[in-house]
Scaffold this motif. Structure first.
Motif, PDB file in Angstrom:
ATOM      1  N   ALA A 110      68.547  42.131 -18.436  1.00 52.00           N
ATOM      2  CA  ALA A 110      69.978  42.319 -18.220  1.00 52.00           C
ATOM      3  C   ALA A 110      70.752  41.142 -18.799  1.00 52.00           C
ATOM      4  CB  ALA A 110      70.268  42.449 -16.732  1.00 52.00           C
TER       5      ALA A 110
ATOM      6  N   TYR B  87      72.314  42.899 -12.545  1.00 50.06           N
ATOM      7  CA  TYR B  87      72.369  43.714 -11.314  1.00 50.06           C
ATOM      8  C   TYR B  87      71.846  42.822 -10.200  1.00 50.06           C
ATOM      9  CZ  TYR B  87      69.432  46.642  -8.149  1.00 50.06           C
ATOM     10  OH  TYR B  87      68.762  47.187  -7.087  1.00 50.06           O
TER      11      TYR B  87
ATOM     12  N   LYS C 187      72.910  45.437  -3.602  1.00 50.82           N
ATOM     13  CA  LYS C 187      73.023  46.896  -3.445  1.00 50.82           C
ATOM     14  C   LYS C 187      74.109  47.259  -2.431  1.00 50.82           C
ATOM     15  CE  LYS C 187      68.044  47.777  -4.063  1.00 50.82           C
ATOM     16  NZ  LYS C 187      67.573  46.393  -4.180  1.00 50.82           N
TER      17      LYS C 187
ATOM     18  N   ARG D  51      55.977  52.225  -2.382  1.00 46.71           N
ATOM     19  CA  ARG D  51      57.122  52.547  -3.245  1.00 46.71           C
ATOM     20  C   ARG D  51      56.786  53.666  -4.230  1.00 46.71           C
ATOM     21  NH1 ARG D  51      60.108  47.092  -5.241  1.00 46.71           N
ATOM     22  NH2 ARG D  51      61.106  48.589  -6.643  1.00 46.71           N
TER      23      ARG D  51
ATOM     24  N   SER E 240      58.899  46.196 -12.899  1.00 48.40           N
ATOM     25  CA  SER E 240      59.287  47.379 -12.126  1.00 48.40           C
ATOM     26  C   SER E 240      60.222  48.267 -12.941  1.00 48.40           C
ATOM     27  CB  SER E 240      59.912  47.006 -10.783  1.00 48.40           C
ATOM     28  OG  SER E 240      61.164  46.408 -10.956  1.00 48.40           O
TER      29      SER E 240
ATOM     30  N   SER F 119      63.334  51.776  -8.782  1.00 49.98           N
ATOM     31  CA  SER F 119      63.759  50.390  -8.946  1.00 49.98           C
ATOM     32  C   SER F 119      65.035  50.421  -9.772  1.00 49.98           C
ATOM     33  CB  SER F 119      62.668  49.604  -9.688  1.00 49.98           C
ATOM     34  OG  SER F 119      62.882  48.227  -9.538  1.00 49.98           O
ATOM     35  N   GLY F 120      66.055  49.702  -9.296  1.00 48.86           N
ATOM     36  CA  GLY F 120      67.365  49.828  -9.938  1.00 48.86           C
ATOM     37  C   GLY F 120      67.317  49.603 -11.439  1.00 48.86           C
ATOM     38  N   SER F 121      66.655  48.527 -11.848  1.00 50.77           N
ATOM     39  CA  SER F 121      66.665  48.180 -13.274  1.00 50.77           C
ATOM     40  C   SER F 121      65.947  49.227 -14.119  1.00 50.77           C
ATOM     41  CB  SER F 121      66.045  46.802 -13.477  1.00 50.77           C
ATOM     42  OG  SER F 121      64.788  46.741 -12.839  1.00 50.77           O
TER      43      SER F 121
ATOM     44  N   ARG G  61      67.845  51.591 -16.477  1.00 48.48           N
ATOM     45  CA  ARG G  61      68.253  51.160 -17.829  1.00 48.48           C
ATOM     46  C   ARG G  61      67.116  51.309 -18.828  1.00 48.48           C
ATOM     47  NH1 ARG G  61      70.404  45.934 -14.959  1.00 48.48           N
ATOM     48  NH2 ARG G  61      68.345  45.282 -15.663  1.00 48.48           N
TER      49      ARG G  61
ATOM     50  N   SER H 187      62.645  40.355  -5.590  1.00 50.68           N
ATOM     51  CA  SER H 187      64.062  40.460  -5.939  1.00 50.68           C
ATOM     52  C   SER H 187      64.795  41.328  -4.907  1.00 50.68           C
ATOM     53  CB  SER H 187      64.256  40.990  -7.358  1.00 50.68           C
ATOM     54  OG  SER H 187      63.533  42.166  -7.539  1.00 50.68           O
ATOM     55  N   ARG H 188      64.092  42.296  -4.359  1.00 49.42           N
ATOM     56  CA  ARG H 188      64.702  43.181  -3.367  1.00 49.42           C
ATOM     57  C   ARG H 188      65.160  42.372  -2.143  1.00 49.42           C
ATOM     58  NH1 ARG H 188      62.838  49.340  -2.866  1.00 49.42           N
ATOM     59  NH2 ARG H 188      63.747  49.253  -4.939  1.00 49.42           N
TER      60      ARG H 188
ATOM     61  N   MET I 125      67.964  39.776  -3.138  1.00 51.63           N
ATOM     62  CA  MET I 125      69.286  40.405  -3.290  1.00 51.63           C
ATOM     63  C   MET I 125      69.925  40.642  -1.931  1.00 51.63           C
ATOM     64  SD  MET I 125      69.092  43.684  -5.740  1.00 51.63           S
ATOM     65  CE  MET I 125      68.093  43.459  -7.187  1.00 51.63           C
TER      66      MET I 125
ATOM     67  N   ASP J 191      66.040  35.719 -14.750  1.00 49.76           N
ATOM     68  CA  ASP J 191      66.049  36.776 -13.734  1.00 49.76           C
ATOM     69  C   ASP J 191      65.431  36.259 -12.441  1.00 49.76           C
ATOM     70  OD1 ASP J 191      67.332  38.975 -15.217  1.00 49.76           O
ATOM     71  OD2 ASP J 191      65.770  38.437 -16.632  1.00 49.76           O
TER      72      ASP J 191
HETATM   73  C1  2P0 Z   1      68.584  42.782 -13.465  1.00 48.44           C
HETATM   74  N1  2P0 Z   1      67.088  41.962 -11.676  1.00 48.44           N
HETATM   75  O1  2P0 Z   1      69.735  43.215 -13.677  1.00 48.44           O
HETATM   76  C2  2P0 Z   1      68.401  41.915 -12.243  1.00 48.44           C
HETATM   77  C3  2P0 Z   1      68.672  40.485 -12.519  1.00 48.44           C
HETATM   78  C4  2P0 Z   1      66.557  40.662 -11.454  1.00 48.44           C
HETATM   79  C5  2P0 Z   1      67.638  39.713 -11.756  1.00 48.44           C
HETATM   80  O2  2P0 Z   1      67.060  44.157 -11.590  1.00 48.44           O
HETATM   81  O3  2P0 Z   1      65.389  46.346  -5.601  1.00 48.44           O
HETATM   82  O4  2P0 Z   1      63.362  45.152  -9.448  1.00 48.44           O
HETATM   83  O5  2P0 Z   1      63.872  47.549  -7.172  1.00 48.44           O
HETATM   84  O6  2P0 Z   1      66.350  47.828  -7.355  1.00 48.44           O
HETATM   85  O7  2P0 Z   1      65.350  46.488 -10.264  1.00 48.44           O
HETATM   86  C6  2P0 Z   1      65.368  43.133 -10.449  1.00 48.44           C
HETATM   87  O8  2P0 Z   1      65.602  44.082  -9.524  1.00 48.44           O
HETATM   88  O9  2P0 Z   1      65.270  45.657  -7.900  1.00 48.44           O
HETATM   89  C7  2P0 Z   1      66.556  43.113 -11.274  1.00 48.44           C
HETATM   90  P1  2P0 Z   1      65.217  46.908  -6.963  1.00 48.44           P
HETATM   91  P2  2P0 Z   1      64.815  45.450  -9.366  1.00 48.44           P
HETATM   92  O10 2P0 Z   1      67.647  43.027 -14.231  1.00 48.44           O
END
Ligand code: 2P0
Length: 351
Positions: A30, A34, A37, A88, A123, A155-157, A160, A213-214, A217, A304
């Motif tokens: 990123a 992100y 939540k 998960r 993830s 997983s949110g990322s 993308r 990271s979960r 956050m 990250d």
């Molecule tokens: C990102 N990260 O935008 C941010 C920046 C880490 C730092 O997305 O809880 O593993 O599974 O949705 O996607 C890491 O978070 O978290 C992440 P969940 P995810 O890339």
């Protein structure tokens, strides 16, 4: 692709054999982060984010339906998954089964080439590959937007990593109903001209991170007095970055990415208790990146949920930047990545 899904699943049923599908996806980094939540269950983020999918560290996942099995069987690099990671994946399969109207369990085998849990987005590639493979194996007919929404639930990322190149994940509306929030939260590709970026990745520690990271956050949103300020400034960062991408201005993209990442880490440092992913070697690389800029090489850092540093630069400078970073962290591993492809189905078949 879609019509093939249908043909294959029908044929498999006719033969009484189990459908299977294999997909590959790449991690993304990123540039607008992100972090935080609104809704944990649906994985609705508090802010939009924007990323670059990479051409290294692919994840390959095979999902095979197992009509006779009582339980899902999930392996990562040949080793059965346990605990939270297993939970998960199974929760994700439940979601796919619910949508497909299926009760069949599955065998899921994943080969990861990225160090798991080290802030290198395993993830993201993992759930993007699982979304594509599982939806095909269970006979769902999803377009890329629907796959992005589905991958987000893992997983949110991952939302993308369904797309190649630059991708923007729309947070969606915080005030919407659950169904509307789910519909409104997906990624889409950001078409960009001839920008030719590279990411030099300094892996200073490939071990698992100290705080997931979960959890990090959640703690940041709940306790950091800096969080809201960053979320507000991240909106401006995103608008400025979209304009910078539109005019193919990689230096502006880098400047914005670096400040957005440092701001995100500032929110974590102010959490209670603090979340600190930086290691001494992280700061050594950040120093070296500043020095590169002083010497006239545009290079910009982003980090990250881990100590590793990714340095955005022009492709033609990547060798020089990698050499400088390697000199700064001789014990680390330094890799050069470029823009990578969208997640895709490799094949699907009855056995
Ligand atoms: C990102 N990260 O935008 C941010 C920046 C880490 C730092 O997305 O809880 O593993 O599974 O949705 O996607 C890491 O978070 O978290 C992440 P969940 P995810 O890339």
């Amino acid at each position: 692709m879609r019509s093939e899904h249908r043909v294959t699943s029908v044929r498999s049923q006719e033969r009484g054999t189990a459908a299977s599908a294999t997909a590959v996806a790449h991690p993304n980094i990123a540039l607008i982060k992100y972090w935080g939540k609104h809704d944990e269950r649906l994985v609705i983020p508090r802010t939009d984010s924007l990323s670059l999918t990479l051409d290294i560290f692919p994840t390959t996942t095979r999902v095979q339906l197992a009509p006779e099995a009582q339980h899902d069987a999930v392996t990562l690099d040949g080793v059965p998954l346990r605990g939270e990671a297993q939970r998960r994946v199974i929760a994700f399969l439940e979601l796919v089964r619910e949508r497909a109207g299926s009760l069949q369990r599955a065998v899921v085998d994943t080969e990861n080439t990225v160090p798991t849990g080290a802030g290198l987005a395993s993830s993201a590639s993992g759930f993007a590959a699982l979304a594509v493979a599982a939806s095909a194996a269970y006979g769902l007919d999803l377009d890329a937007t629907a796959l992005s929404r589905l991958a987000r639930r893992g997983s949110g990322s991952a939302s993308r990593s369904v797309f190649g190149g630059f991708a923007l994940w729309h947070a969606g509306s915080a005030t919407a109903t659950a169904a509307e929030a789910d519909l409104g939260s997906y990624a889409e590709p950001v078409p960009v001209g001839d920008i030719d970026p590279a990411l030099v990745i300094a892996v200073v520690n490939a071990g698992p991170k100290s705080v997931s990271s979960r959890e990090a956050m959640r703690r940041t949103v709940d306790t950091s007095p800096l969080y809201e300020a960053w979320a507000v400034s991240s909106k401006d960062d995103l608008n400025e970055m979209r304009a910078a991408l539109h005019r193919v201005d990689l230096d502006a993209v880098g400047e914005i990415a670096e400040r957005n990442a440092l701001g995100m880490h500032a929110t974590m440092l102010a959490a209670r208790p603090a979340v600190r992913y930086f290691a001494p070697a992280t700061l050594t690389v950040l120093d070296r990146v500043q020095q590169l800029r002083r010497e006239g090489t545009p290079a910009y850092a982003t980090m990250d949920a881990g100590p590793n540093v990714k340095v955005l630069c022009h492709r033609q400078d990547a060798g020089r930047v990698a050499e400088a970073v390697r000199g700064a962290v001789p014990d680390g591993t330094v890799l050069i990545a470029g823009p990578g492809p969208a997640a895709r189905l490799l094949h699907e078949d009855g056995p």
